[in-house]
Design a protein around this motif. Structure first.
Motif, PDB file in Angstrom:
ATOM      1  N   ASP A  14       0.823  -1.216   0.000  1.00  0.00           N
ATOM      2  CA  ASP A  14       0.000   0.000   0.000  1.00  0.00           C
ATOM      3  C   ASP A  14       0.851   1.257   0.000  1.00  0.00           C
ATOM      4  O   ASP A  14       0.393   2.326  -0.395  1.00  0.00           O
ATOM      5  CB  ASP A  14      -0.919   0.020   1.238  1.00  0.00           C
ATOM      6  CG  ASP A  14      -1.955  -1.085   1.153  1.00  0.00           C
ATOM      7  OD1 ASP A  14      -2.346  -1.440   0.025  1.00  0.00           O
ATOM      8  OD2 ASP A  14      -2.350  -1.616   2.216  1.00  0.00           O
ATOM      9  N   THR A  15       2.084   1.122   0.500  1.00  0.00           N
ATOM     10  CA  THR A  15       2.990   2.267   0.540  1.00  0.00           C
ATOM     11  C   THR A  15       4.237   1.928  -0.259  1.00  0.00           C
ATOM     12  O   THR A  15       4.864   0.878  -0.044  1.00  0.00           O
ATOM     13  CB  THR A  15       3.380   2.600   1.995  1.00  0.00           C
ATOM     14  OG1 THR A  15       2.208   2.750   2.758  1.00  0.00           O
ATOM     15  CG2 THR A  15       4.203   3.877   2.042  1.00  0.00           C
ATOM     16  N   THR A  17       7.916   3.556  -1.810  1.00  0.00           N
ATOM     17  CA  THR A  17       8.894   4.641  -1.848  1.00  0.00           C
ATOM     18  C   THR A  17       9.819   4.417  -3.037  1.00  0.00           C
ATOM     19  O   THR A  17      10.260   3.295  -3.284  1.00  0.00           O
ATOM     20  CB  THR A  17       9.705   4.687  -0.544  1.00  0.00           C
ATOM     21  OG1 THR A  17      10.157   3.368  -0.220  1.00  0.00           O
ATOM     22  CG2 THR A  17       8.860   5.223   0.603  1.00  0.00           C
ATOM     23  N   LYS A  46      -3.027   4.110  -3.155  1.00  0.00           N
ATOM     24  CA  LYS A  46      -1.703   3.803  -2.591  1.00  0.00           C
ATOM     25  C   LYS A  46      -0.954   5.102  -2.284  1.00  0.00           C
ATOM     26  O   LYS A  46      -1.147   6.114  -2.940  1.00  0.00           O
ATOM     27  CB  LYS A  46      -0.889   2.949  -3.578  1.00  0.00           C
ATOM     28  CG  LYS A  46      -1.405   1.521  -3.741  1.00  0.00           C
ATOM     29  CD  LYS A  46      -0.446   0.709  -4.597  1.00  0.00           C
ATOM     30  CE  LYS A  46      -1.051  -0.633  -5.020  1.00  0.00           C
ATOM     31  NZ  LYS A  46      -1.178  -1.616  -3.934  1.00  0.00           N
ATOM     32  N   GLN A  47      -0.090   5.022  -1.258  1.00  0.00           N
ATOM     33  CA  GLN A  47       0.780   6.150  -0.933  1.00  0.00           C
ATOM     34  C   GLN A  47       2.097   5.965  -1.683  1.00  0.00           C
ATOM     35  O   GLN A  47       2.749   4.938  -1.514  1.00  0.00           O
ATOM     36  CB  GLN A  47       1.086   6.164   0.575  1.00  0.00           C
ATOM     37  CG  GLN A  47      -0.135   6.151   1.474  1.00  0.00           C
ATOM     38  CD  GLN A  47      -0.873   7.469   1.425  1.00  0.00           C
ATOM     39  OE1 GLN A  47      -0.255   8.525   1.349  1.00  0.00           O
ATOM     40  NE2 GLN A  47      -2.193   7.416   1.443  1.00  0.00           N
ATOM     41  N   TYR A  49       5.830   7.802  -2.730  1.00  0.00           N
ATOM     42  CA  TYR A  49       6.756   8.892  -2.425  1.00  0.00           C
ATOM     43  C   TYR A  49       7.984   8.799  -3.330  1.00  0.00           C
ATOM     44  O   TYR A  49       8.633   7.756  -3.398  1.00  0.00           O
ATOM     45  CB  TYR A  49       7.224   8.812  -0.969  1.00  0.00           C
ATOM     46  CG  TYR A  49       6.099   8.866   0.037  1.00  0.00           C
ATOM     47  CD1 TYR A  49       5.673  10.076   0.568  1.00  0.00           C
ATOM     48  CD2 TYR A  49       5.475   7.683   0.449  1.00  0.00           C
ATOM     49  CE1 TYR A  49       4.636  10.115   1.499  1.00  0.00           C
ATOM     50  CE2 TYR A  49       4.440   7.716   1.378  1.00  0.00           C
ATOM     51  CZ  TYR A  49       4.023   8.930   1.898  1.00  0.00           C
ATOM     52  OH  TYR A  49       3.002   8.964   2.818  1.00  0.00           O
ATOM     53  N   CYS A  68       8.790  11.902   3.266  1.00  0.00           N
ATOM     54  CA  CYS A  68       8.234  10.679   3.843  1.00  0.00           C
ATOM     55  C   CYS A  68       8.854  10.461   5.219  1.00  0.00           C
ATOM     56  O   CYS A  68      10.077  10.459   5.351  1.00  0.00           O
ATOM     57  CB  CYS A  68       8.551   9.495   2.925  1.00  0.00           C
ATOM     58  SG  CYS A  68       7.939   7.919   3.520  1.00  0.00           S
ATOM     59  N   ASP A  69       8.020  10.272   6.249  1.00  0.00           N
ATOM     60  CA  ASP A  69       8.580  10.071   7.589  1.00  0.00           C
ATOM     61  C   ASP A  69       9.131   8.650   7.732  1.00  0.00           C
ATOM     62  O   ASP A  69       8.821   7.757   6.935  1.00  0.00           O
ATOM     63  CB  ASP A  69       7.527  10.378   8.664  1.00  0.00           C
ATOM     64  CG  ASP A  69       6.381   9.390   8.625  1.00  0.00           C
ATOM     65  OD1 ASP A  69       6.572   8.230   9.026  1.00  0.00           O
ATOM     66  OD2 ASP A  69       5.288   9.780   8.160  1.00  0.00           O
ATOM     67  N   THR A  72       6.607   5.528   8.080  1.00  0.00           N
ATOM     68  CA  THR A  72       5.959   5.207   6.808  1.00  0.00           C
ATOM     69  C   THR A  72       6.936   4.475   5.892  1.00  0.00           C
ATOM     70  O   THR A  72       6.593   3.467   5.256  1.00  0.00           O
ATOM     71  CB  THR A  72       5.474   6.507   6.121  1.00  0.00           C
ATOM     72  OG1 THR A  72       4.646   7.217   7.036  1.00  0.00           O
ATOM     73  CG2 THR A  72       4.705   6.214   4.856  1.00  0.00           C
ATOM     74  N   LEU A  73       8.161   4.983   5.884  1.00  0.00           N
ATOM     75  CA  LEU A  73       9.174   4.386   5.012  1.00  0.00           C
ATOM     76  C   LEU A  73       9.472   2.937   5.400  1.00  0.00           C
ATOM     77  O   LEU A  73       9.625   2.065   4.547  1.00  0.00           O
ATOM     78  CB  LEU A  73      10.448   5.241   5.078  1.00  0.00           C
ATOM     79  CG  LEU A  73      11.376   5.174   3.878  1.00  0.00           C
ATOM     80  CD1 LEU A  73      12.161   6.464   3.737  1.00  0.00           C
ATOM     81  CD2 LEU A  73      12.326   4.001   3.968  1.00  0.00           C
ATOM     82  N   ASN A  75       7.568   0.749   6.516  1.00  0.00           N
ATOM     83  CA  ASN A  75       6.504  -0.173   6.097  1.00  0.00           C
ATOM     84  C   ASN A  75       6.350  -0.249   4.578  1.00  0.00           C
ATOM     85  O   ASN A  75       5.428  -0.879   4.085  1.00  0.00           O
ATOM     86  CB  ASN A  75       5.176   0.275   6.717  1.00  0.00           C
ATOM     87  CG  ASN A  75       5.152  -0.008   8.197  1.00  0.00           C
ATOM     88  OD1 ASN A  75       5.459  -1.115   8.626  1.00  0.00           O
ATOM     89  ND2 ASN A  75       4.836   1.001   8.981  1.00  0.00           N
ATOM     90  N   SER A  76       7.240   0.389   3.874  1.00  0.00           N
ATOM     91  CA  SER A  76       7.039   0.518   2.429  1.00  0.00           C
ATOM     92  C   SER A  76       7.804  -0.512   1.616  1.00  0.00           C
ATOM     93  O   SER A  76       8.759  -1.137   2.087  1.00  0.00           O
ATOM     94  CB  SER A  76       7.481   1.921   1.982  1.00  0.00           C
ATOM     95  OG  SER A  76       8.900   2.034   1.997  1.00  0.00           O
TER      96      SER A  76
END
Ligand SMILES: [Mn+2]
Length: 315
Positions: A14-15, A17, A46-47, A49, A68-69, A72-73, A75-76
Motif C-alpha cells: 500500500d505504501t 517509496t 496507494k501512498q 513517495y 516521507c517520515d 511510513t518508510l 513499512n514501504s
C-alpha cells in the motif's frame, strides 16, 4: 527477464517509496517520476513517495521530491531506480524499507535489496520500465509516458548509443503512442542556456588532444566559476567532446573540491567510441557502462596515470 515481478510487488504494497541515485540525471528522475505517475494513475489509494535530496539545476522538467517520515518508510516497498551501488542511493533510509526491489541498467556491481530487475543491455532504466509496461500491455497516461521518454532519450543520447536495439525503438514507439510531446522532451534534455553554451565552447577551444586518439580537458573550480557555474552544472559536459572522428576516447575532469593539504580533487567522466574502458575506471574509484563511465576523488597524479592507461588501451 521477469516482466511481472515489478507489477506484482506494486500490487502487494500500500505504501511505495521510490529512490534514485545522487546527482540525478534525466534517466534517474524520469524512471522515478514515470513510475510514480504510473502507480498514482492506476492505484489512487496507494501512498507513493519519490525521494531524494539532491537536484541538478537542469531538471525543471520533473516535479520536486516528496517528504516521507521514517515510520511510513519502514513499512514501504522501496523501489531503487537507476542505481548500481547502495552507497549511491540518495536517501540511505531506503535500507529500512520492508522490501527492496532494484531496477537498473548498469552492470551489476553489488547485490543489494531482496530482488532486482537488472538488464545492462538496456540503454536506460526508463527503457526497462517502458519494456515491462509494453510486455504486460499496461496503459500509461501522457505524463507518465513523457517522463519515461525523457529519460530514454537522455541515456540513449537520442537513440545513438551502441546498445540501441529494435526493442529500444519499440519501447519508444509504445511510449510516444500515449501522447508524448517529443519536441518538448528533446528541448528539456538537450537545449542549453547561454552560460552553458559559452562554457561548452570554452571546453571545445581548450581541450587537449593526444595522438593516441584521446582528448581530454581538466577544468578547475575557478574555470567554471568564471562562467557562473556550480560543480554540478559544470561536471556533465563530456558530451561536448563526442562525435569527433579523431577521438577514440575522451574525458573531462572537473574539480570538485580542494583537500586539507590544498590539493585539487577531481571527478571525471570517460567516454569511448567502441573500446571498453569501464574496467580501467573501476581502478579509479569509478565504474559504469563499457563505453561511458565515471571516476572520482582523483588527484593530479591519478589523472596523469589514468590518461596513460587509457592511451595504452586505445592506442
Ligand atoms: Mn541511467
Amino acid at each position: 527477464m521477469d516482466t511481472k515481478l515489478l507489477f506484482q510487488r506494486i500490487e502487494e504494497f500500500d505504501t511505495i517509496t521510490l529512490f534514485r541515485h545522487v546527482s540525478p540525471d534525466a534517466d534517474a528522475l524520469g524512471s522515478q517520476f514515470g513510475l510514480k505517475q504510473w502507480i498514482v494513475d492506476h492505484y489512487p489509494n496507494k501512498q507513493v513517495y519519490a525521494l531524494g535530496e539532491e537536484r541538478s539545476t537542469k531538471s525543471d522538467a520533473f516535479p520536486g521530491s516528496d517528504y516521507c517520515d521514517d515510520v511510513t518508510l519502514q513499512n514501504s516497498l522501496a523501489i531503487v531506480l537507476d542505481t548500481s551501488t547502495s552507497e549511491r542511493v540518495d536517501d540511505q533510509r531506503f535500507l529500512s524499507a520492508k522490501h527492496i526491489l532494484r531496477v537498473d541498467h548498469h552492470i551489476n556491481a553489488e547485490n543489494f535489496g531482496q530482488e532486482a530487475i537488472v538488464a545492462d543491455m538496456f540503454g536506460a532504466t526508463c527503457e526497462i520500465l517502458g519494456y515491462l509496461m509494453m510486455k504486460e500491455e499496461k496503459s500509461l497516461s501522457a505524463m507518465c509516458a513523457q517522463y519515461l521518454y525523457s529519460g530514454l532519450i537522455a541515456d540513449t543520447l537520442r537513440f545513438s548509443i551502441p546498445t540501441t536495439a529494435p526493442r529500444t525503438l519499440e519501447v519508444a514507439a509504445y511510449l510516444v503512442g500515449f501522447g508524448v510531446d517529443v519536441a518538448k522532451a528533446n528541448a528539456d534534455n538537450f537545449s542549453t542556456s547561454l552560460r552553458l553554451f559559452r562554457f561548452e565552447n570554452y571546453i571545445r577551444s581548450n581541450a587537449t588532444y593526444l595522438e593516441e586518439g584521446f582528448a581530454y580537458m581538466i577544468i578547475n573550480q575557478e574555470d567554471y566559476e568564471r562562467f557562473g557555474l556550480s560543480f554540478n552544472e559544470a561536471k556533465d559536459k563530456v558530451f561536448v567532446l563526442g562525435g569527433v572522428d579523431e577521438f577514440k576516447a575522451w574525458a573531462i575532469f572537473t574539480q570538485k573540491e580542494t583537500d586539507d593539504e590544498g590539493n585539487r580533487i577531481y571527478n571525471g567522466s570517460l567516454r569511448s567510441k567502441n573500446i571498453q574502458i569501464n574496467d580501467i575506471a573501476e581502478r579509479y574509484h569509478g565504474g559504469g557502462h563499457r563505453f561511458a563511465c565515471g571516476v572520482k576523488g582523483l588527484h593530479d597524479e591519478d589523472i596523469k596515470n589514468l590518461i596513460q592507461e587509457l592511451c595504452e588501451r586505445i592506442g
